[in-house]
Design a protein around this motif. Structure first.
Motif, short mmCIF file in Angstrom:
data_model
loop_
_atom_site.label_atom_id
_atom_site.label_comp_id
_atom_site.label_asym_id
_atom_site.label_seq_id
_atom_site.Cartn_x
_atom_site.Cartn_y
_atom_site.Cartn_z
N PRO A 273 1.29 -1.35 0.07
CA PRO A 273 0.07 -0.09 0.58
C PRO A 273 1.32 1.32 0.02
O PRO A 273 1.90 1.57 1.04
N THR A 274 0.93 2.26 -0.54
CA THR A 274 1.66 3.46 -1.12
C THR A 274 1.99 3.85 0.80
O THR A 274 2.74 4.24 -0.05
N MET A 275 0.21 4.12 1.15
CA MET A 275 0.93 5.19 2.13
C MET A 275 1.57 4.12 3.63
O MET A 275 2.50 4.57 4.41
N ASP A 276 1.94 2.60 3.51
CA ASP A 276 2.61 2.12 4.22
C ASP A 276 4.17 2.22 3.06
O ASP A 276 4.96 1.81 4.24
N VAL A 277 4.41 1.61 2.03
CA VAL A 277 5.20 2.17 1.60
C VAL A 277 6.04 3.64 1.68
O VAL A 277 7.37 3.57 2.14
N LEU A 278 5.28 5.00 1.74
CA LEU A 278 5.98 5.88 1.96
C LEU A 278 6.56 6.69 3.29
O LEU A 278 7.21 6.94 4.07
N GLY A 279 5.38 5.93 4.10
CA GLY A 279 5.46 6.10 5.77
C GLY A 279 6.03 5.49 6.45
O GLY A 279 7.18 6.06 7.48
#
Length: 362
Positions: A273-279
């Protein structure tokens, strides 16, 4: 536009007016319901390029699942294999490149790599829409946009060409353009942002269900970039698409994607998930990419460029981890062994250091 194209455009306008509907309201009415958005499953995909040193891998054993109805982003530095992977989804890798192994399963099509001839040609456009990195590369400078829409319809056996022109005009107007004027225009009469929107229209006008966008905001100003990203989100939702977006801009990926795959040296090193990868980035390459983003506020020296340079086809290591030369967590095993895929919450990460930490806490 030729006389024939002009007549068809006028006919589409008259039909829209007589029906009391806006020009885009009947979009897709001349074709059957295309069905739900497809899922995509890439398995062990390998793409090689012939060089004086032999055949070298630009994409090495990539496996990736794209869920139906999602927007998946692929990020990485130039040369990481993003565009080659995207072209492989259309079975469109050109010599001196070739797809050496693997499969690309698309719901409703099967393995795209097994398609050929007319079957593959009809799949492109009808099922698979591609927006090229440089929009002008997908446009014929000698023909108006409307003439190119007609050529596209004839090549795919569309019976109702006036309805196809009406669909094209409606899509253009949905994207904030004067549809009639754009259809009557040549490439050189359109701005970069307008050409990019024409590229999106051409990729979707045949009701393609899988849209592949290769750097759709490259070389555009910030306002036009924001407009294109808004259009991508809206068209994706309204048409019920599965979308793959290739970009080197992490900010763009954060703006529109649901899931994110990070590529380096022809491998997917982190996906989730994008927010998991970036966060909470787990792979040292993902961490380095985020650390290198310039800040608009605070201490500008906090941004740190990745050390070294990305590998080329000729400098990719034949074994071991492709990122090891630039990695601060480099281990002895990285020299000889391909990193395993490790599950970190909802993400998968290909890194020996991450795998070692998981084992310590197991």
């Amino acid at each position: 536009m030729t006389m024939n194209a002009t007549r068809l455009l006028r006919r589409s306008r008259a039909e829209a007016a007589s029906s009391g509907s806006p020009s885009g309201a009947a979009a897709g009415a001349h074709r059957p319901d295309p069905g739900p958005p497809p899922g995509v499953r890439v398995r062990d995909l390998t793409v090689v390029y012939k060089t004086p040193l032999g055949e070298l891998p630009a994409v090495g054993g990539v496996s990736l699942t794209i869920a139906p109805g999602t927007i998946t982003g692929i990020v990485g530095e130039s040369g990481s294999g993003k565009s080659t992977l995207a072209l492989s989804l259309l079975n469109a890798v050109q010599p001196p490149g070739r797809i050496a192994g693997g499969s690309v399963e698309v719901d409703g099509l099967g393995d795209v790599l097994r398609l050929g001839g007319d079957e593959l040609r009809h799949a492109r456009g009808r099922h698979l829409g591609y927006v090229f990195q440089a929009a002008q590369n997908s446009l014929n400078p000698l023909k108006t946009v409307g003439k190119q829409v007609l050529d596209l319809g004839r090549s795919h056996g569309v019976d109702d060409l006036p309805a196809l022109v009406r669909d094209a005009r409606g899509l253009l107007e949905r994207m904030g353009l004067d549809g009639a004027r754009v259809l009557d225009s040549h490439q050189h009469e359109l701005s970069g942002g307008m050409r990019q929107r024409v590229g999106i229209m051409l990729a979707l006008v045949l009701n393609a269900r899988l849209a592949i966008l290769d750097e759709p905001t490259t070389a555009l100003d910030m306002i036009t970039q924001a407009t294109i990203l808004r259009i991508v989100r809206e068209v994706h939702k309204e048409r019920g698409l599965t979308t793959l977006m290739i970009t080197h801009d992490i900010g763009v990926a954060a703006e529109v994607t649901d899931r994110l795959a990070v590529m380096y040296g022809g491998r997917v090193v982190e996906h989730g998930p994008t927010m998991d990868v970036l966060g909470a980035p787990a792979h040292p390459y993902t961490q380095g990419l985020i650390r290198a983003i310039p800040r608009l506020s605070g201490d500008p020296t906090q941004a740190r460029a990745l050390p070294g340079r990305p590998p080329t086809l000729g400098t990719l290591p034949a074994r071991g981890c492709v990122f090891r030369e630039r990695c601060p967590l480099r281990m002895e095993v990285c020299e000889t062994t391909e990193p395993p895929r490790v599950a970190v919450e909802e993400k998968t990460v290909a890194c020996h250091a991450v795998a070692a930490r998981r084992e310590e806490h197991a």
